[in-house]
Design a protein around this motif. Structure first.
Motif, short mmCIF file in Angstrom:
data_model
loop_
_atom_site.label_atom_id
_atom_site.label_comp_id
_atom_site.label_asym_id
_atom_site.label_seq_id
_atom_site.Cartn_x
_atom_site.Cartn_y
_atom_site.Cartn_z
N THR A 221 0.85 -1.19 0.00
CA THR A 221 0.00 0.00 0.00
C THR A 221 0.89 1.25 0.00
N PRO A 222 0.34 2.40 -0.38
CA PRO A 222 1.17 3.61 -0.48
C PRO A 222 1.90 3.95 0.81
N LEU A 223 3.05 4.56 0.65
CA LEU A 223 3.84 5.01 1.79
C LEU A 223 4.40 6.40 1.50
N LYS A 224 4.71 7.10 2.56
CA LYS A 224 5.31 8.42 2.46
C LYS A 224 6.65 8.39 3.17
N GLN A 225 7.69 8.77 2.45
CA GLN A 225 9.03 8.78 3.06
C GLN A 225 9.30 10.12 3.73
N LEU A 226 9.94 10.06 4.91
CA LEU A 226 10.30 11.26 5.64
C LEU A 226 11.81 11.46 5.61
N GLU A 227 12.23 12.70 5.74
CA GLU A 227 13.65 13.02 5.70
C GLU A 227 14.34 12.54 6.98
N PRO A 228 15.56 12.01 6.86
CA PRO A 228 16.30 11.60 8.07
C PRO A 228 16.67 12.81 8.91
N PRO A 229 16.83 12.63 10.22
CA PRO A 229 17.12 13.76 11.11
C PRO A 229 18.59 14.14 11.16
N PHE A 230 19.42 13.52 10.36
CA PHE A 230 20.85 13.82 10.36
C PHE A 230 21.38 13.65 8.93
N PRO A 231 22.51 14.26 8.60
CA PRO A 231 23.00 14.28 7.21
C PRO A 231 23.69 13.00 6.79
N ASN A 232 23.95 12.92 5.49
CA ASN A 232 24.60 11.75 4.92
C ASN A 232 25.99 11.53 5.52
N GLU A 233 26.64 12.62 5.90
CA GLU A 233 27.99 12.50 6.47
C GLU A 233 27.99 11.68 7.76
N GLN A 234 26.83 11.58 8.40
CA GLN A 234 26.73 10.79 9.63
C GLN A 234 26.03 9.44 9.38
N GLY A 235 25.82 9.11 8.11
CA GLY A 235 25.29 7.79 7.78
C GLY A 235 23.79 7.72 7.63
N SER A 236 23.19 8.75 7.06
CA SER A 236 21.72 8.74 6.91
C SER A 236 21.24 7.65 5.96
N SER A 237 22.14 7.07 5.18
CA SER A 237 21.74 5.95 4.31
C SER A 237 21.38 4.70 5.12
N ARG A 238 21.68 4.71 6.42
CA ARG A 238 21.33 3.59 7.31
C ARG A 238 19.98 3.81 7.99
N TRP A 239 19.24 4.83 7.56
CA TRP A 239 18.01 5.25 8.23
C TRP A 239 16.94 5.48 7.18
N ASN A 240 15.79 4.84 7.31
CA ASN A 240 14.72 5.03 6.34
C ASN A 240 13.38 5.04 7.08
N GLU A 241 12.82 6.23 7.24
CA GLU A 241 11.55 6.38 7.95
C GLU A 241 10.42 6.59 6.95
N VAL A 242 9.34 5.84 7.10
CA VAL A 242 8.17 6.00 6.23
C VAL A 242 6.90 6.03 7.09
N TYR A 243 5.85 6.56 6.49
CA TYR A 243 4.52 6.51 7.09
C TYR A 243 3.60 5.80 6.11
N ILE A 244 2.81 4.84 6.62
CA ILE A 244 1.92 4.04 5.78
C ILE A 244 0.49 4.37 6.17
N PRO A 245 -0.17 5.23 5.39
CA PRO A 245 -1.52 5.70 5.77
C PRO A 245 -2.54 4.58 5.94
N HIS A 246 -2.47 3.53 5.14
CA HIS A 246 -3.45 2.45 5.21
C HIS A 246 -3.54 1.85 6.61
N TYR A 247 -2.41 1.82 7.30
CA TYR A 247 -2.37 1.28 8.66
C TYR A 247 -2.22 2.35 9.73
N ASP A 248 -2.14 3.61 9.30
CA ASP A 248 -1.80 4.70 10.22
C ASP A 248 -0.57 4.30 11.04
N LEU A 249 0.46 3.86 10.32
CA LEU A 249 1.65 3.27 10.96
C LEU A 249 2.91 4.02 10.55
#
Length: 239
Positions: free
Chosen positions: A78-106
């Protein structure tokens, strides 16, 4: 009330030559949402995303790993919305992936905590996870992925440094899905050629999901077949 099946798996350096077997295995597990760590933005990663899209997971978000970096891929039915990481790539933001899934309010955070011998700061990443968890206490939220940390009660040779952060999550009311489902028996999710097995991959549920866990399972067949050195972790919960 509906049921959701979550899956997390470290696919070992982007999957490499086992990418087709990895794709087939993921399809077989039929999870609603999957969090894949050590994803790489390369031809194998493109193959995996395309395969899963055609197989019934048309929505995806990557952590945009740079060349040869390990990232996190989240795919969903189901659709998801990606959110920006709270820290920059220089600190390893590629290890962080936050999403919101409206179908589950999760809210869902897919993470791959660096190890102590990597260029990114392991303690910093754990601090970010704990901070995120505190903000999500009253929301339906899942934190899942490769935490590169064993619980304090596991054997002495396990990577237990910073295991205090796991205890902090539990003290704050978060549920370790496998510990809860297995009555405290940790099992392992990673196994080395030296016959060392540690539990490094987790699914944590926020206090708002307390009592919603139905089952948590480690699938070792894929690891035994050498598709990855990690087992798959699945969790089913009502939501």
């Amino acid at each position: 009330m509906q049921t959701i099946k979550l899956l997390t798996w470290n696919i070992r350096q982007g999957g490499k030559k086992a990418i087709e077997q990895i794709a087939n295995s993921l399809e077989a597990h039929q999870a609603n949402v999957m969090i894949l760590t050590e994803f790489k933005d390369n031809p194998s990663g493109g193959y995996l995303k395309n395969y899963l899209q055609e197989a019934g997971w048309p929505y995806s978000a990557t952590s945009h790993p740079q060349h040869k970096e390990n990232g996190v891929l989240v795919v969903s039915r189901t659709p998801l919305k990606q959110l920006e990481p709270p820290f920059p790539n220089e600190q390893g933001s590629s290890r962080w992936n936050e999403v919101y899934i409206p179908h589950y309010d999760l809210s869902l955070l897919g993470v791959h905590v660096p190890n102590v011998n990597e260029k990114y700061d392991k303690a910093f990443h754990w601090e970010q996870i704990v901070s995120y968890a505190k903000q999500k206490t009253d929301e339906k939220c899942v934190v899942a992925g490769d935490l590169n940390t064993a619980r304090r009660e596991e054997k002495a040779s396990a990577p237990r440094k910073y295991s205090n952060f796991i205890q902090t999550l539990e003290n704050d009311g978060w549920t370790d899905a496998k510990k809860n489902a297995a009555q405290g028996a940790p099992g392992y999710t990673w196994y080395s050629n030296r016959k060392n097995g540690y539990r490094l991959d987790y699914v944590f549920l926020s206090p708002a999901l307390n009592g919603n866990l139905l089952a948590c399972h480690h699938s070792h067949d894929e690891r035994v077949r050498n598709y990855s050195d990690h087992a798959i972790v699945t969790a089913r919960l009502t939501i």
